[in-house]
Design an enzyme around this catalytic site. Structure first.
Site, PDB file in Angstrom:
ATOM      1  N   HIS A   9       0.788  -1.621  -0.172  1.00 31.09           N
ATOM      2  CA  HIS A   9       0.033   0.066   0.144  1.00 31.09           C
ATOM      3  C   HIS A   9       0.819   1.774   0.653  1.00 31.09           C
ATOM      4  CE1 HIS A   9       1.214   0.705   4.442  1.00 31.09           C
ATOM      5  NE2 HIS A   9       0.801   0.029   4.831  1.00 31.09           N
ATOM      6  N   GLU A  82      -2.393  -7.266   7.772  1.00 31.97           N
ATOM      7  CA  GLU A  82      -1.335  -6.986   8.503  1.00 31.97           C
ATOM      8  C   GLU A  82      -1.401  -7.874   9.875  1.00 31.97           C
ATOM      9  OE1 GLU A  82       1.440  -6.745   8.539  1.00 31.97           O
ATOM     10  OE2 GLU A  82       1.463  -3.861   8.890  1.00 31.97           O
TER      11      GLU A  82
END
Length: 228
Positions: A9, A82
Site C-alpha cells: 500500500h 497485516e
C-alpha cells in the site's frame, strides 16, 4: 504458470514512526494517494485477471486506484491482512525498539509472537496459503495483483526464494513497490523485487522459467540462462 504482482500500500500518516498494524481508519495520506495513482499507471500495461486486497483501508484504497479504468472489482481476502501485532499496535517504533522482543523480531523472527497477537510464522503460513489458493483458483495462465503489507509481502517473497523466515528481514517492501513472482509447476521464480518502475511482463518467457522444461530449470543444465 501463474504470475503474482505483490504491491505494498501507499504511504499513510503513520507509516514510519508508528506501527499502525490493524488499527482501523488508517487511510492513505496525500502522498500515499499520489503513490497509488502512480502505481496504477506503472501497471496499466499489464493484463490483470484479479485484484485482491487486504481488508485494511490503506490497501483497499491502493488496490482501488489500480482497479479504476479496468472495470474490475477489488476482491478482499482477510488472509492478506497485516500481521496481528497485538499489544504493539499503535506504538511508536522508537519505543518498540527498546523491547526485548524487538531483537527477536529482527534476528530470529520465526520465534517471534507478539503480545496478545499473532506469530510471524502464522502470518507467513496464512499468507502463503492464500497465494497458493488464488493460484489454483485463477489458473496457470492468470496474472493477478495482491495489495498487502510490508511484513506479509516479505514473508511471501521469502517463501518464493526458498528462504527460512529468519532471513525475511533481508527483503525490502517499500510503499507502492511491486514484486513479481511466477509460480511454475516445480518452483516459484522471483522476476522483480521491490520495483518502482513501469511494469511490462514478458508472457512469452515461460519456458525459461520452467513452464515447458520438464526439469523445471532455468537452463539446460541449471547453471544459468546461457546462450545456447
Amino acid at each position: 504458470m501463474t504470475t503474482l504482482l505483490l504491491a505494498r500500500h501507499g504511504l499513510t500518516d503513520l507509516t514510519g514512526p508508528v506501527l499502525a498494524g490493524r488499527t482501523p481508519g488508517v487511510h492513505l495520506s496525500e502522498a500515499g494517494r499520489a503513490q497509488a495513482t502512480a502505481l496504477a499507471a506503472r501497471v496499466a500495461g499489464v493484463r490483470l485477471d484479479a485484484i485482491v486486497s487486504s481488508p485494511l483501508e490503506r490497501c483497499r484504497e491502493t488496490a482501488q486506484a489500480v482497479a479504476e479504468g479496468r472495470e474490475m472489482e477489488v476482491r478482499v481476502d482477510d488472509r492478506f491482512i497485516e500481521c496481528g501485532y497485538g499489544g504493539w499496535t499503535g506504538r511508536p517504533l522508537k519505543e518498540l525498539a527498546k523491547e526485548p522482543l524487538w531483537q527477536v523480531v529482527q534476528a530470529h523472527p520465526s520465534a517471534a509472537t507478539f503480545p496478545e497477537g499473532e506469530s510471524l510464522s502464522d502470518m507467513q503460513h496464512r499468507a502463503v496459503a492464500a497465494v497458493r489458493e488464488w493460484n489454483h483458483r485463477l489458473g496457470e495462465k492468470a496474472v493477478y495483483l495482491v495489495c498487502s503489507h510490508g511484513d506479509v509481502i516479505k514473508s511471501i517473497v521469502a517463501d518464493a526464494l526458498g528462504l527460512h523466515l529468519d532471513q525475511f528481514q533481508r527483503i525490502t517492501a517499500d510503499p507502492a513497490a511491486v514484486t513479481v513472482i511466477r509460480y511454475a509447476p516445480l518452483r516459484p521464480f522471483v522476476r522483480r523485487l521491490n520495483d518502482m518502475g513501469e511494469l511490462k511482463l514478458d508472457e512469452d518467457s515461460e519456458e525459461k522459467d520452467g513452464g515447458e522444461n520438464i526439469t523445471g530449470s532455468d537452463a539446460a543444465v541449471g547453471g544459468g540462462p546461457g546462450t545456447t
